[in-house]
Every structure is written in C-alpha cells, then in structure tokens.
Design a protein around this motif. Structure first.
Motif, PDB file in Angstrom:
ATOM      1  N   ASN A   1       0.843  -1.196   0.000  1.00 40.29           N
ATOM      2  CA  ASN A   1       0.000   0.000   0.000  1.00 40.29           C
ATOM      3  C   ASN A   1       0.880   1.249   0.000  1.00 40.29           C
ATOM      4  OD1 ASN A   1      -3.006   0.907   1.894  1.00 40.29           O
ATOM      5  ND2 ASN A   1      -1.803   2.093   0.444  1.00 40.29           N
ATOM      6  N   ARG A   2       1.915   1.231   0.827  1.00 39.59           N
ATOM      7  CA  ARG A   2       2.817   2.388   0.896  1.00 39.59           C
ATOM      8  C   ARG A   2       3.610   2.534  -0.403  1.00 39.59           C
ATOM      9  NH1 ARG A   2       6.214   1.155   5.708  1.00 39.59           N
ATOM     10  NH2 ARG A   2       7.312   3.055   5.101  1.00 39.59           N
ATOM     11  N   SER A   3       3.993   1.426  -0.996  1.00 42.42           N
ATOM     12  CA  SER A   3       4.701   1.491  -2.294  1.00 42.42           C
ATOM     13  C   SER A   3       3.800   2.127  -3.343  1.00 42.42           C
ATOM     14  CB  SER A   3       5.091   0.096  -2.781  1.00 42.42           C
ATOM     15  OG  SER A   3       5.985  -0.515  -1.901  1.00 42.42           O
TER      16      SER A   3
ATOM     17  N   PRO B   1       1.915  -3.019   9.176  1.00 45.53           N
ATOM     18  CA  PRO B   1       1.423  -4.222   8.482  1.00 45.53           C
ATOM     19  C   PRO B   1       0.032  -4.041   7.881  1.00 45.53           C
ATOM     20  CG  PRO B   1       1.291  -4.544  10.846  1.00 45.53           C
ATOM     21  CD  PRO B   1       1.955  -3.220  10.639  1.00 45.53           C
ATOM     22  N   ASN B   2      -0.690  -3.007   8.355  1.00 42.31           N
ATOM     23  CA  ASN B   2      -2.059  -2.814   7.860  1.00 42.31           C
ATOM     24  C   ASN B   2      -2.076  -1.838   6.691  1.00 42.31           C
ATOM     25  OD1 ASN B   2      -3.365  -4.421   9.938  1.00 42.31           O
ATOM     26  ND2 ASN B   2      -2.704  -2.798  11.331  1.00 42.31           N
ATOM     27  N   PRO B   3      -2.907  -2.133   5.704  1.00 48.04           N
ATOM     28  CA  PRO B   3      -3.044  -1.189   4.588  1.00 48.04           C
ATOM     29  C   PRO B   3      -3.555   0.140   5.133  1.00 48.04           C
ATOM     30  CG  PRO B   3      -4.161  -3.275   4.145  1.00 48.04           C
ATOM     31  CD  PRO B   3      -3.798  -3.297   5.578  1.00 48.04           C
ATOM     32  N   ILE B   4      -3.033   1.255   4.615  1.00 45.10           N
ATOM     33  CA  ILE B   4      -3.448   2.539   5.198  1.00 45.10           C
ATOM     34  C   ILE B   4      -4.386   3.333   4.297  1.00 45.10           C
ATOM     35  CG2 ILE B   4      -1.532   2.876   6.798  1.00 45.10           C
ATOM     36  CD1 ILE B   4      -0.073   4.396   4.684  1.00 45.10           C
TER      37      ILE B   4
ATOM     38  N   TYR C   1      14.001  14.419   8.870  1.00 45.74           N
ATOM     39  CA  TYR C   1      12.953  15.124   8.114  1.00 45.74           C
ATOM     40  C   TYR C   1      11.529  14.715   8.514  1.00 45.74           C
ATOM     41  CZ  TYR C   1      16.996  16.022   5.112  1.00 45.74           C
ATOM     42  OH  TYR C   1      18.231  16.377   4.643  1.00 45.74           O
ATOM     43  N   GLN C   2      11.437  13.865   9.533  1.00 43.02           N
ATOM     44  CA  GLN C   2      10.121  13.358   9.986  1.00 43.02           C
ATOM     45  C   GLN C   2       9.319  12.813   8.803  1.00 43.02           C
ATOM     46  OE1 GLN C   2      11.085  16.818  11.021  1.00 43.02           O
ATOM     47  NE2 GLN C   2      12.300  15.477  12.338  1.00 43.02           N
ATOM     48  N   PHE C   3      10.018  12.121   7.911  1.00 45.25           N
ATOM     49  CA  PHE C   3       9.357  11.593   6.719  1.00 45.25           C
ATOM     50  C   PHE C   3       9.397  10.062   6.693  1.00 45.25           C
ATOM     51  CE2 PHE C   3       9.398  10.018   2.343  1.00 45.25           C
ATOM     52  CZ  PHE C   3       8.216  10.572   1.873  1.00 45.25           C
ATOM     53  N   ILE C   4       8.229   9.467   6.506  1.00 48.23           N
ATOM     54  CA  ILE C   4       8.170   8.022   6.291  1.00 48.23           C
ATOM     55  C   ILE C   4       7.530   7.827   4.920  1.00 48.23           C
ATOM     56  CG2 ILE C   4       7.254   5.815   7.111  1.00 48.23           C
ATOM     57  CD1 ILE C   4       7.104   7.005   9.909  1.00 48.23           C
ATOM     58  N   CYS C   5       8.210   7.078   4.091  1.00 54.74           N
ATOM     59  CA  CYS C   5       7.767   6.918   2.707  1.00 54.74           C
ATOM     60  C   CYS C   5       6.399   6.231   2.601  1.00 54.74           C
ATOM     61  CB  CYS C   5       8.806   6.105   1.940  1.00 54.74           C
ATOM     62  SG  CYS C   5       8.327   5.756   0.254  1.00 54.74           S
ATOM     63  N   GLY C   6       5.548   6.797   1.768  1.00 56.84           N
ATOM     64  CA  GLY C   6       4.302   6.119   1.415  1.00 56.84           C
ATOM     65  C   GLY C   6       3.166   6.247   2.408  1.00 56.84           C
ATOM     66  N   MET C   7       3.311   7.115   3.412  1.00 57.96           N
ATOM     67  CA  MET C   7       2.228   7.236   4.385  1.00 57.96           C
ATOM     68  C   MET C   7       1.018   7.959   3.796  1.00 57.96           C
ATOM     69  SD  MET C   7       3.213   5.454   6.841  1.00 57.96           S
ATOM     70  CE  MET C   7       2.113   5.789   8.205  1.00 57.96           C
ATOM     71  N   ASP C   8       1.258   8.717   2.724  1.00 56.17           N
ATOM     72  CA  ASP C   8       0.132   9.257   1.972  1.00 56.17           C
ATOM     73  C   ASP C   8       0.546   9.280   0.511  1.00 56.17           C
ATOM     74  OD1 ASP C   8       1.297  11.849   1.121  1.00 56.17           O
ATOM     75  OD2 ASP C   8       1.352  12.229   3.281  1.00 56.17           O
TER      76      ASP C   8
END
Lengths: 317, 340
Positions: free
Chosen positions: A82-84, A160-163, A290-297
């Motif tokens: 989902n994040r990808s 692990p959960n789709p967001i 940078y407080q960035f996590i890839c694919g959170m939106d």
C-alpha cells in the motif's frame, strides 16, 4: 483455501465481472514449493489457481508501472505494498483513480531462505496454518512458529495494515517489532568504520550482478538504470570489488526517502545478500532528520525530491 | 576400472590429489554451496546435498568476469597467460558436467576455439558425483541427460553408503584412481541398483517430442505475452544456468584492460543496438529468446537441447517461474499443418 483467500478471490471476481478493473494483480499457485507466482487476472475464469498466503513474497506494486496510466488496476496490497503504491502515485507512475487497492492486514512474509537454511533446500511440501508452518522434505518434517520464519523486514514491520486501501479484508493486525529496525541500524552504525566496511564487503562480494534486487523493487522503474549506461560509465562492468560495491551503494542511495522496507530486494537475491541494513539506515535518517516516512500518503514528496522556494538551504533560492 | 573411496578417506585422498592438482569441490559458501578451491577443510564439503551448488560451476571455465587483454598508452597489448595448471573438480553433478560438453560446442568448435576456455578444459579432470536422490526441480532425464550421465566425466562416482564407488572413464580418470582399492563385484552390483533406481524415479517433466516444432511454429504467438507477465527481467535464471554462455566485452579504460563479462538475453541492454534500436524491446521477446535458444536454436545448431535440467532457474526464480511449466504449455500450442 483459507477464508481470507476465498474472500479475496470473491472480491477479485467481483471487480473483474463488474468491469471495474482491467486487470487484477494477485498471486497464483506455485509450480515449485515456496514460490507462489505473481498473477495478472483479466477475466474471472482465470481465478481457479488464485492463491494468497505468507509465502507470497513479491511486492506487487512492482507491476503497477508496467501498465499505461489509463489501465484500471485492481490489486492486493499489504501494508508495505500500500505504501509502495502511494509513493508511486506521488511519483506520478499511475493515477490513484485508476487503482483499486484490496487491502490485507499482513501477518508477515516467510523468508524462503530461512526455511531452506533450517530444512535443507530440497523441500517437498509446505503446509501453512495460522501462526504455524510445517515443512516436509523427503526424510523429515519440520514445524515452526511463524515468527521464526518471518523475513527480517516483516519481523520489524511497523505498518502491516493497509493505510489507504479501497477495501480491507480481514482484521487489523498489531505491528511487529519496529524496535528491531532501530536495533539493527544502531548495531551497524555503532560498529567502527573498518568493521562496517568489512560487513559491507562481505555482503556485496557475493553479488553476481543479476539485478534481481533492482527488478523486484517497485521503486526501480527507471527506463535506463545507471549501471546500464554506456557513456558515461558510472561503474566497472565486472564482478570486481569496485563494480559490486558501487552497485550496492548507489542502488541503496537511489532509494533515499523512497524505500518502504518491504524487503523484496533481499528475498529476490539468489546469493542471500543482505541489503536492507543500508536502506533501513536511510529510512531512519529520513524519519529522524525530516520526519518523513515513505508512502504514508500519496501526496507528500520525499525530502530529497521536494522543491520549495523557501527551502532552508540557500543554494536553492 | 572401478575403485572404492571410503567416506573417511575423502580428506586424505583430496589431500593427495591436491599435491598435483588444484582441487575444486562443493563447499559451504555463505548460506549455500559453491565450487571453491579445497583447502583441507573437510567439514566444509557439501557432498551430501541432493541439490546443485547455487553458483554454477561453468564459472570455473568461463569466469563471470575475465581479463582478455591489457594495453598501454603507447599501443602495446598483452594477453594474460593461459590457465594450464592441472585442476580437478570433485563432486560435480552430472547435469553440470554435461553442460561443459554442450559449452564445448560453443567455445571449442571447429571454426572457433576460445584459448582461455580450451586451456582450462584441457587441464581439468572432472569427477562427477551421480545423484542418487534427484530433486523435485531436476529434469535431466527429460532433456537427454540423466542423474548418472557420463558425458564429460573422467570418473563417475556413486554413493553406495559407507563409501563412494568410482568408475574411471578416461585415462585421466584412471591415473587419479591408481592409489585407490578396486571395487568388488558386490559393490559394482550396488552401483547399478542405485543408478537404475535414481533414473527410473524421475518423471518426465514435459514432452520434448514435437516441442521444437511447436516453438518454431509459435514464434509470433500471444503465448509469449502471457508467459512473461510475472517475469521481473532479472538475470537469475541465466546467470545460474550451467549452459548459458552469453558474454559482453567491455574496455575498462581506467584499468587499461579489456574484460569479458557474463551477459544475459534477459536484460534489455543485451540486445540494444548502438542506434538505440532494440530488436527485443520487451520481456516478451527476451523470454521467448531464452526458451527458443535452449529448445530450438541449440537443436538447429548442434542437434541437442541446450538445457541439462539442473533446475536452478526453477528453484531460484524470484517470481517462481518454472521453465518446465512454460515448455509444457508451449508444447500444446497449435502447429499449423501446411499442405503441399
């Protein structure tokens, strides 16, 4: 067929029958044990050998970039997928409105290497039940708790959960042990430069430059990879120390802020090369700095790809 | 003649051979096995694994990267010395040995001999370890080979329990066995049992009868589009393949050297021409090439299938693509009958 599989299959059938999607990307039954195949269903008649289980090791987002933007794609997404997909949308690789994500809360992917290291490479059959896996060889039978066999990326999975799936099938699951990621980064970072180089050398020297890591990665979709450039040449062509190390370093660096730590690169590698210890370091830096996590939106540009006129760094403005 | 090598004597005998040969044997490497120079560490040997080494032993004759020549700025070029020191490969499976004989038709052909390949081949003795337990991914008997195929071997070795039975097939092989005890008639009988059982246990993976005709007739079939969908386009299948031999030649100016590197038809750059045109523009054409080369073009060229059924491509494909299934399906494709 598990209850989850039946529900997923029914949903795939519905999407195809109602012409809501042109293709549904999932998995189908393996030919040889341990490796279910990514599958591309265009008609519900093809769903007979549909399969979904913890051995489905590929990141299906890889295949998104193969389709024209107009293609309506339905696909199974776990947390990392989902994040990808989200990040591929950020990078304008497919429009969100032409993707239907069927989410599955993921209990983790079993690392086929962990299985073969424990049971030998000649495996005749694998039986999966919730939390347990039974592996049969011609002479023995082995039983494992599922957590023993999780791929390292899954064992430390924080999402692990789709967001942002369009539909989620199954109950949400608890994150695994994200502290493991921190521990690994700290262990590697805590070593002396010499020890780190030895570790890196030991891993990269097995490389055969088959680029399975690249091809398995959803973020590696460049029409021409830097290693394939003839002029200028960025790296030695041989399986030399310089050639192999350059590949591994630059491949990882190109993932800065783009890696969801799905671990598909490691699972694809025929030489058991560990790679996520580098990308996890980059992911940790992205998060800390940078407080960035890839694919959170599916909107936010990764820091190294973002451009703003009020950038703090002076050379930009 | 037939000889006996007891399991306990293996370190001693390898030691003895090491005096006159550089010995390569399947040994633990990382989490798997590879043919590595034997350095007296018997505990590293992997003779008991039913499956093949992960990295193919073709690399002992055709290294993945090999220097072809070095040059200087004033126009002097020199070739590296040929590797003619005596070598011995111990415990290589029959499919991998047979692969060398197929590759001989490429690198040691009538009209072209590769000096590097030839020097290594001529200076190497091969002791094949037959497979008494062929793996589920193996299909050597389908492609004109077998778990105890003798082609290319100087000695064929059979596991008969307490010891290995060695049958010397060439003068090179006889010479290596000269200090070993002869096998008894009873031990010879055990061998034929083991060999026959292993061979008869292997089911046919697909039908080769008419396969080439079906492949040739379906060059433009949409089948290739279907079969390549999950293919990642990586080089696992071809780099681990014991018979894939394609290479690319690269000048590494910084080193003032010219190298030959393994290359693979699965990469798009493999067939991309200088103009930018690529006659195999997508995975469809590249997947077709891989199968057609082994199952059609080799047959055209030497009358044999260019695959020895080692199963590595099946075992290590990251998306579980199985060449056996691909060929089974291809064999069913319609062949148009042209009436005269």
């Amino acid at each position: 067929m598990t209850d989850l599989e039946m529900k997923l299959k029914a949903e795939a059938k519905r999407l195809l029958d109602e012409h809501l999607v042109d293709v549904f990307i999932g998995f189908r039954k393996e030919n040889a044990p341990l490796h279910p195949q990514p599958a591309f269903f265009t008609n519900s008649d093809q769903l007979d050998d549909f399969v979904y289980n913890n051995l489905c090791q590929n990141n299906l987002a890889k295949f998104l970039t193969r389709y024209p933007h107009e293609t309506k794609i339905g696909m199974i997404v776990r947390g990392c997928e989902n994040r990808s997909v989200n990040h591929l949308i950020v990078e304008r690789q497919h429009p969100r409105e032409n993707i239907i994500m069927i989410g599955v809360p993921c209990t983790g992917i079993y690392d086929w290497r962990k299985i073969t290291q424990r049971c030998g490479e000649e495996i005749s059959d694998v039986e999966l039940s919730p939390g347990k896996i039974t592996v049969k060889t011609s002479k023995n039978q082995f039983e494992f708790e599922s957590k023993e066999l999780l791929h390292v990326s899954c064992a430390r999975c924080s999402q692990p959960n789709p967001i942002s799936a369009d539909l989620v099938i199954g109950e949400p699951v608890e994150p695994k042990d994200p502290a493991r990621a921190k521990r690994q980064v700290e262990t590697f970072g805590g070593m002396t430069a010499k020890a780190r180089y030895e570790w890196f050398t030991h891993e990269s020297e097995r490389c055969i430059r088959c680029y399975a890591c690249r091809e398995a990665c959803p973020m590696c979709y460049c029409a021409e990879c830097f290693v394939d450039h003839g002029a200028p040449r960025w790296t030695e062509s041989m399986v030399s120390k310089a050639g192999m190390q350059t590949w591994h370093i630059i491949r990882a660096f190109h993932q800065t802020g783009r890696c969801v730590d799905c671990g598909a690169c490691e699972r694809a590698c025929p030489m058991d090369i560990r790679m996520t210890y580098i990308t996890e370091k980059l992911n940790t830096d992205m998060e800390n700095e940078y407080q960035f996590i890839c694919g959170m939106d599916d909107k936010t540009q990764p820091p190294f790809a973002a451009f703003t006129m009020d950038d703090k760094t002076r050379f930009v403005a | 003649m037939n000889y006996i090598l007891s399991r306990n004597d293996i370190p001693k005998v390898l030691e003895m051979w090491s005096k006159t040969h550089q010995v390569f044997a399947p040994q633990k490497y990382s989490n798997f096995s590879a043919f590595l120079p034997y350095e007296g560490k018997a505990e590293q040997l992997c003779l008991e694994y039913p499956h093949n080494t992960r990295y193919p032993p073709k690399a002992l004759f055709l290294p993945q990267s090999e220097e072809l020549l070095s040059y200087t700025k004033d126009g002097q070029a020199s070739e590296p010395a040929l590797d003619a020191k005596p070598k011995l490969i111990f415990g290589i499976h029959a499919c991998d040995t047979r692969a060398m004989t197929l590759l001989d038709t490429v690198f040691d052909a009538k009209d072209y001999q590769d000096p590097f390949w030839k020097a290594r081949r001529e200076s190497t003795a091969i002791i094949t370890l037959g497979c008494d337990e062929p793996c589920s991914t193996c299909f050597c008997t389908t492609v004109e080979g077998g778990p105890f195929n003798r082609q290319g071997a100087d000695i064929i070795m059979t596991d008969i329990g307490e010891s290995f039975h060695l049958e010397a097939l060439t003068p090179k092989g006889e010479n290596l066995c000269k200090d070993l005890p002869y096998a008894s008639a009873a031990e010879d009988r055990k061998v034929s049992n083991v060999q026959e059982k292993a061979t008869s246990d292997m089911p046919k993976a697909f039908d080769t009868e008419g396969l080439k005709t079906a492949l040739d007739a379906n060059f433009d079939s949409s089948y290739w589009e279907e079969v390549q969908r999950s293919c990642l386009g990586c080089g696992v299948c071809t780099f681990l393949c014991p018979t894939c031999f394609c290479f690319d030649i690269a000048d590494e100016a910084a080193r003032s050297k010219r190298y030959r590197n393994w290359d693979t038809c699965m990469f798009s750059v493999y067939s991309r021409e200088a103009s930018g045109h690529n006659p195999r523009p997508s995975r469809k054409e590249r997947t077709r090439q891989r199968l057609m080369h082994k199952y059609s073009y080799w047959v055209d060229q030497i009358g044999k299938i260019g695959c020895t059924g080692c199963g590595r491509c099946v075992r290590y494909c990251p998306v579980g693509l199985d060449i056996r299934a691909m060929l089974r399906e291809a064999g069913k494709l319609p062949v148009e009958v042209i009436h005269a």
